[in-house]
Design an enzyme around this catalytic site. Structure first.
Site, PDB file in Angstrom:
ATOM      1  N   LYS A 121      31.518  56.498  32.062  1.00  0.00           N
ATOM      2  CA  LYS A 121      32.413  56.633  33.220  1.00  0.00           C
ATOM      3  C   LYS A 121      33.752  57.222  32.786  1.00  0.00           C
ATOM      4  O   LYS A 121      34.338  58.050  33.493  1.00  0.00           O
ATOM      5  CB  LYS A 121      32.610  55.267  33.886  1.00  0.00           C
ATOM      6  CG  LYS A 121      31.363  54.757  34.591  1.00  0.00           C
ATOM      7  CD  LYS A 121      31.507  53.307  35.031  1.00  0.00           C
ATOM      8  CE  LYS A 121      30.212  52.808  35.672  1.00  0.00           C
ATOM      9  NZ  LYS A 121      30.260  51.374  36.033  1.00  0.00           N
ATOM     10  N   GLN A 179      33.147  45.861  35.873  1.00  0.00           N
ATOM     11  CA  GLN A 179      31.841  46.213  35.327  1.00  0.00           C
ATOM     12  C   GLN A 179      30.926  44.991  35.336  1.00  0.00           C
ATOM     13  O   GLN A 179      31.258  43.948  34.788  1.00  0.00           O
ATOM     14  CB  GLN A 179      31.990  46.744  33.896  1.00  0.00           C
ATOM     15  CG  GLN A 179      30.694  47.175  33.246  1.00  0.00           C
ATOM     16  CD  GLN A 179      30.064  48.373  33.936  1.00  0.00           C
ATOM     17  OE1 GLN A 179      30.739  49.325  34.286  1.00  0.00           O
ATOM     18  NE2 GLN A 179      28.751  48.316  34.129  1.00  0.00           N
ATOM     19  N   ASP A 212      33.748  50.790  44.066  1.00  0.00           N
ATOM     20  CA  ASP A 212      32.301  50.582  43.935  1.00  0.00           C
ATOM     21  C   ASP A 212      31.745  49.737  45.080  1.00  0.00           C
ATOM     22  O   ASP A 212      30.604  49.285  45.022  1.00  0.00           O
ATOM     23  CB  ASP A 212      31.961  49.939  42.588  1.00  0.00           C
ATOM     24  CG  ASP A 212      30.571  50.339  42.111  1.00  0.00           C
ATOM     25  OD1 ASP A 212      29.979  51.270  42.706  1.00  0.00           O
ATOM     26  OD2 ASP A 212      30.070  49.735  41.146  1.00  0.00           O
TER      27      ASP A 212
END
Length: 275
Positions: free
Chosen positions: A51, A94, A117
């Site tokens: 990423k 994450q 996200d």
């Protein structure tokens, strides 16, 4: 197999990132993405590095907050600080988080404007009203289908995954586009009764070779999100060798959905930077 059957995630991801590199270069300030990672899981660290590479290419600054151990309260305090920061435009936690951390409470703390996200339930609800909104992986799949001019309206879609991160939001996004969607999971009986009828199969279980050629019909579109490393080799849920003989389109593993997911993070960051 014929290369025109491949849904080339790497090529599409490059196209997306190049597009947003041009857009981001015109902003007054480079957007900042804050990434929180807890634990020493090698796979999570690899994903964050990938990423970061994509963000660097696009002109996004990544601030990393790595913890070997922490508590829910400390993570909540950090997220509140990042929520209030004017320079931070996106926050990403994450996953997975280690045991002892209240994942739901942590994800709910991210304000929707910075939830790139779509892990906060309040942010996730946007996909019901906004065709461009969505978590990175489901959004990437929808856009990859569109890139290859694969129509979903009126098609039978079998999703093998019912998680908050992939299966459920993806089902909503495809239903909005008039697909007939079946969501299968670990409790589904006679799984292959559903896969054999599907025009499009999307699998994300991490169970190598779960779907083989005998489990699909000719002309199927096969999208493989699953990934498992065995003896230094990467495998997907869909048996590429046998399914590719019957598929009209199929994603490779690696090089299919993974790069597209990361490209959608860049896209979501650009959108967040405008808020």
């Amino acid at each position: 197999m014929k290369t025109d059957k491949l849904l080339d995630g790497r090529a599409f991801a490059k196209k997306v990132i190049d597009k947003y590199e041009r857009k981001i270069s015109k902003l007054k300030a480079k957007p900042v993405l804050a990434v929180i990672l807890v634990d020493k899981d090698p796979a999570s660290h690899l994903y964050v590095r990938l990423k970061e590479q994509a963000c660097q290419r696009a002109g996004i600054i990544m601030e990393k907050y790595f913890f070997k151990k922490t508590t829910t309260s400390k993570l909540l305090s950090l997220i509140r600080h990042l929520n209030s920061s004017r320079k931070v435009k996106g926050i990403l936690v994450q996953l997975p988080l280690p045991r002892g951390i209240d994942k739901a409470k942590v994800l709910r703390e991210i304000i929707p404007e910075k939830d790139v996200d779509f892990l906060n339930p309040n942010t996730l609800g946007q996909i019901l009203y906004d065709d461009e909104a969505g978590p990175c992986t489901p959004k990437g799949i929808v856009k990859l289908l569109y890139e290859y001019k694969i129509k979903v309206a009126g098609k039978n879609v079998c999703i093998i995954n019912n998680s908050d991160l992939v299966g459920r939001p993806l089902a909503l996004m495809l239903m909005k586009r008039n697909a007939t969607v079946t969501v299968c999971h670990t409790k589904t009986k006679n799984l292959y009764d559903y896969t054999k009828k599907a025009d499009i199969i999307i699998s994300a279980t991490g169970n190598p070779g779960l779907v083989k050629g005998r489990h699909v019909k000719r002309g199927v579109v096969a999208i493989d999100i699953g990934i498992k490393k065995i003896d230094e080799k990467i495998y997907g849920d869909i048996d590429f060798k046998s399914v590719s003989k019957k598929a009209s389109f199929i994603t490779p593993v690696p090089g299919g959905v993974g790069p597209v997911t990361i490209a959608m993070l860049v896209e979501n960051m650009f959108e967040a930077s405008k808020k």
